[in-house]
Design a protein around this motif. Structure first.
Motif, short mmCIF file in Angstrom:
data_model
loop_
_atom_site.label_atom_id
_atom_site.label_comp_id
_atom_site.label_asym_id
_atom_site.label_seq_id
_atom_site.Cartn_x
_atom_site.Cartn_y
_atom_site.Cartn_z
N UNK A 1 0.82 -1.23 0.00
CA UNK A 1 0.00 0.00 0.00
C UNK A 1 0.85 1.27 0.00
N UNK A 2 2.18 1.12 -0.14
CA UNK A 2 3.07 2.29 -0.16
C UNK A 2 2.90 3.17 1.06
N UNK A 3 3.02 2.55 2.24
CA UNK A 3 2.78 3.30 3.48
C UNK A 3 4.01 3.25 4.38
N UNK A 4 4.63 4.42 4.53
CA UNK A 4 5.93 4.49 5.21
C UNK A 4 5.87 4.08 6.68
N UNK A 5 4.77 4.42 7.36
CA UNK A 5 4.70 4.15 8.80
C UNK A 5 4.75 2.66 9.11
N UNK A 6 4.10 1.84 8.27
CA UNK A 6 4.15 0.39 8.50
C UNK A 6 5.58 -0.13 8.33
N UNK A 7 6.33 0.48 7.41
CA UNK A 7 7.72 0.05 7.20
C UNK A 7 8.54 0.34 8.46
N UNK A 8 8.29 1.53 9.07
CA UNK A 8 9.00 1.88 10.30
C UNK A 8 8.60 0.91 11.43
N UNK A 9 7.31 0.55 11.48
CA UNK A 9 6.84 -0.41 12.50
C UNK A 9 7.51 -1.77 12.30
N UNK A 10 7.66 -2.16 11.02
CA UNK A 10 8.29 -3.46 10.71
C UNK A 10 9.72 -3.50 11.26
N UNK A 11 10.45 -2.40 11.07
CA UNK A 11 11.84 -2.33 11.56
C UNK A 11 11.86 -2.40 13.09
N UNK A 12 10.93 -1.67 13.72
CA UNK A 12 10.87 -1.65 15.20
C UNK A 12 10.58 -3.06 15.75
N UNK A 13 9.64 -3.77 15.12
CA UNK A 13 9.30 -5.13 15.58
C UNK A 13 10.49 -6.08 15.35
N UNK A 14 11.16 -5.93 14.20
CA UNK A 14 12.32 -6.80 13.90
C UNK A 14 13.42 -6.61 14.95
N UNK A 15 13.57 -5.36 15.42
CA UNK A 15 14.61 -5.10 16.44
C UNK A 15 14.32 -5.84 17.74
N UNK A 16 13.03 -5.93 18.09
CA UNK A 16 12.65 -6.60 19.35
C UNK A 16 12.67 -8.12 19.21
N UNK A 17 12.49 -8.60 18.00
CA UNK A 17 12.39 -10.06 17.79
C UNK A 17 13.71 -10.74 18.12
N UNK A 18 13.60 -11.90 18.72
CA UNK A 18 14.82 -12.66 19.05
C UNK A 18 15.20 -13.51 17.84
N UNK A 19 16.44 -13.37 17.39
CA UNK A 19 16.92 -14.20 16.28
C UNK A 19 17.37 -15.55 16.81
N UNK A 20 16.67 -16.60 16.40
CA UNK A 20 16.99 -17.94 16.91
C UNK A 20 18.23 -18.51 16.22
N UNK A 21 18.45 -18.09 14.96
CA UNK A 21 19.59 -18.65 14.22
C UNK A 21 20.05 -17.66 13.15
N UNK A 22 21.01 -18.10 12.36
CA UNK A 22 21.58 -17.22 11.33
C UNK A 22 20.53 -16.82 10.29
N UNK A 23 19.62 -17.75 10.00
CA UNK A 23 18.55 -17.47 9.04
C UNK A 23 17.69 -16.30 9.51
N UNK A 24 17.39 -16.30 10.81
CA UNK A 24 16.59 -15.20 11.38
C UNK A 24 17.33 -13.87 11.31
#
Length: 310
Positions: free
Chosen positions: A68-91
């Motif tokens: 939908x070409x919406x910048x705010x969701x992209x910023x939210x995606x980055x914020x959530x990715x930062x909090x997510x725990x990477x279980x392995x190299x793939x993550x």
């Protein structure tokens, strides 16, 4: 299709887990389904994921932002990715990919908004890319994420979705020439490195990569003067793709791409003999394809155009 009449997703779809709804949204988008249906599917997946600190939720937000070409969701995606725990190299590689794509999307959207305000700048070949640093960092993250993706993690699917991302960005926006060229250049690098050009059978990645090669060559034609060195470099860079297309002479979609690539290539070649050679080869390829598929209107009209111009 997933829904009929009024766009409301049926209860069966709404009962699916968030991951399943997201996969459905991506599949429907890839198949060119009704935009309102795809939007509803992405919306539903994001609502179901809400509150999770997972890479799956981050990916859902990113894909929705891109659709939908919406910048705010992209910023939210980055914020959530930062909090997510990477279980392995793939993550870890996936988190990097989300970050990179979100940054590239932001640069494209901001430039789009500026172009709406300054229409006349869009066509200027020397218009500067704004957000250059952010763009470079985003592209570097995408490249690094591919490098770090373990080969058992369905690498070919990751490459295909990455090329599709670049393809969509270049088609959707009225990008200024220099930004478009930078994106196509990066996409072509990825295609040359990660697509198997010695393959007997083509994949979705091959088709996307060939289209990207055509657009890149056209963009190069716009910015090149009659420069022998540059024209040889373009020809050399496209070598593996041209060789692959030569091996696909009985596949009609590949024949069309091959002819298109040779025609745009003829516009960047400095050597007159090579120009004529490329042009003649394109006509020969389309004539052979016409023998295989005499009903194909696309081939007929391409041939008419070329023969009129020869």
């Amino acid at each position: 299709g997933c829904a009929g009449g009024e766009i409301a997703l049926d209860s069966e779809i709404m009962a699916l887990p968030a991951e399943k709804i997201l996969a459905l949204a991506e599949q429907e988008e890839a198949e060119g389904a009704d935009r309102s249906v795809v939007t509803k599917l992405y919306e539903a997946s994001v609502e179901k994921f809400a509150g999770q600190s997972t890479l799956a939720f981050s990916w859902a937000l990113l894909r929705f932002a891109e659709f939908v070409d919406y910048e705010e969701y992209a910023a939210d995606a980055v914020a959530v990715a930062r909090k997510a725990k990477s279980a392995d190299q793939g993550d870890a590689a996936r988190a990097l990919l989300i970050n990179g794509r979100a940054q590239v999307l932001r640069v494209c959207l901001r430039q789009d908004n500026r172009c709406d305000q300054q229409e006349e700048d869009t066509d200027r070949l020397d218009a500067e890319v704004s957000g250059k640093k952010e763009l470079e960092q985003g592209l570097a993250d995408i490249v690094a994420s591919l490098r770090d993706t373990p080969s058992d993690k369905n690498m070919s699917a990751v490459v295909e979705t990455t090329l599709a991302f670049f393809s969509t960005r270049c088609q959707r926006h009225s990008l200024i020439h220099n930004l478009r060229l930078v994106l196509l250049d990066s996409a072509l690098d990825i295609a040359l490195k990660y697509v198997d050009w010695s393959a007997k059978e083509g994949t979705g990645s091959h088709v996307l990569a060939c289209k990207i090669a055509i657009w890149w060559t056209m963009a190069m034609a716009d910015s090149m003067l009659e420069d022998e060195v540059q024209s040889c470099a373009v020809e050399e860079r496209l070598g593996p793709i041209v060789s692959y297309l030569e091996s696909q002479s009985s596949d009609i979609p590949s024949c069309k791409l091959h002819a298109q690539l040779l025609i745009v290539l003829s516009s960047v070649l400095a050597d007159e003999d090579k120009v004529v050679e490329a042009f003649d080869a394109a006509i020969r390829i389309l004539q052979a394809a016409h023998q295989i598929a005499p009903e194909d209107q696309d081939i007929i009209s391409q041939l008419e155009d070329l023969e009129a111009g020869s």
